[in-house]
Design a protein around this motif. Sequence first.
Motif, PDB file in Angstrom:
ATOM      1  N   ARG A 335      -2.911  -7.065  -1.813  1.00 46.70           N
ATOM      2  CA  ARG A 335      -3.287  -6.330  -3.137  1.00 46.70           C
ATOM      3  C   ARG A 335      -4.589  -7.159  -3.804  1.00 46.70           C
ATOM      4  O   ARG A 335      -5.495  -6.556  -4.273  1.00 46.70           O
ATOM      5  N   THR A 338      -7.637  -6.665  -1.881  1.00 52.52           N
ATOM      6  CA  THR A 338      -8.261  -5.121  -2.102  1.00 52.52           C
ATOM      7  C   THR A 338      -8.840  -5.121  -3.236  1.00 52.52           C
ATOM      8  O   THR A 338     -10.144  -4.400  -3.579  1.00 52.52           O
ATOM      9  N   ARG A 341     -12.320  -6.461  -3.382  1.00 47.27           N
ATOM     10  CA  ARG A 341     -13.315  -5.712  -2.836  1.00 47.27           C
ATOM     11  C   ARG A 341     -13.865  -4.904  -3.835  1.00 47.27           C
ATOM     12  O   ARG A 341     -15.029  -4.602  -3.959  1.00 47.27           O
ATOM     13  N   ALA A 365      -5.349  -1.038  -7.485  1.00 43.59           N
ATOM     14  CA  ALA A 365      -5.094  -1.699  -6.262  1.00 43.59           C
ATOM     15  C   ALA A 365      -3.988  -2.636  -6.525  1.00 43.59           C
ATOM     16  O   ALA A 365      -3.140  -3.009  -5.755  1.00 43.59           O
TER      17      ALA A 365
END
Length: 454
Positions: A335, A338, A341, A365
Amino acid sequence: MTHSPHPSLSELRSLALEFCETVAIISGSPDVRPWNANQILWAGRSAPAPANPIFAYHQLEPAGQSTHVAILGVESRACFSRFAAIFGAEPSYRESYGESFLRDMLVGLLQLSLPDSPITPVPSPYWKRYVAPAVAQLRAGSPERYADAVVTAIGALPVPHPATIVVLPLAGVHLLAPTTVAGVTLIPEASCTSDPDLAHCGMFLHRLKDLRSRADGTPLAFAKLQVSAEPGLAVQRAVGRTEQLCRMLRLLPNPGLADGPLADPPRIDLDASDSAAFYIAETSVGTHPIPVRRATSEPQGRISSWRVEPRLAAPAWSRLARLIETGPATDVEARLLTSLRHLGDACAEPNAALALAGSATAIDALLSPPEGEATAAQLAVTLARHVAQTGEEAFHLRVRAERLAAIRQGLRHDLFRVVTPEDRAEGIWLAFSLLETILEHPELRGYRDLAPAS
């Protein structure tokens, strides 16, 4: 070299045979239709006709000299997808060879089986260095011999693959000396000639000279990584890790001032004339296109070492750097990567609505349940539980988070809604604060740790 178990060679042979029958190879432009009979060099029984939908064209080697074009249709795509899935079912092969390599190999061996193609190994592109034993088996117009050659080529691939050194051109990263973060060595141009891998590589030094001649006064910097994969896949993975590193660096200087794209985010320079990675592999050296596209290729600014390095030493960001290098081992670590990102891209996004939506996605996320969706109120409560220091602060955080969630909800169907710089900054700051807080607590491993039952 120790070889891992092969993927199912019998299945791959059958699919190679099927793939051969789905491809057409013509001489001349594929855009001038219909093709005439004199243009067709090979057409399998299920090959696309001029009126059929076309999945892809492949200009065959040697590029710029050959007029041969491989034409792949819908059947070719479906067959190749099954081929790649079976090849990748064996982890050691999946980690060593990418889908582009497989497609080049399948189409290239088919080209080498044409009547007017020399049945000899040639030094370029690099995939041909690995499949020389297969070439002797090829016979013009024989799908059976082609399928045998594909199986021989797969059996000759080295697994695991030797390390490939990948060097990526960076824009907007200012360094005083080489430094390694997240397994990526960042090298200023002045240090390239003393780097043990680059100092004696004439092709790279020539490329460095070309890049210097284009310089606009911004110092050059490079990211260097070692990846155990063939060059194409190595570049793809190197770009992925370097982009994550750039996202992390983008967060460090001043996320609280993000009422516009953050000042000085480092970005890979993807200018059309130098958007190529340099690679040094065991059997070849060269350049490979960077498999990323940006709306702009202009260098995005500067991050000076003194603004970044002290924060990199903090436990939270040291942990994130390790995760970028090694990958996640728990649900929470996945998580975190992610969320990075989404948040890193939001920081460099010039459109305020997209930036706010990205920061909200970064929060989702981290905090959303594995299945289903949490309400805005539930996410706000969980966010406040992690970030707030006092009850009063928790109350205000919940109000702010719910207000931003309402704006984000409106953006789901209308990205043209006006989002103020203040709302953009607040969204990014909330996501940043949550990310940093969770990074500071390695004991959090799963969703139940993030959002325990009340």
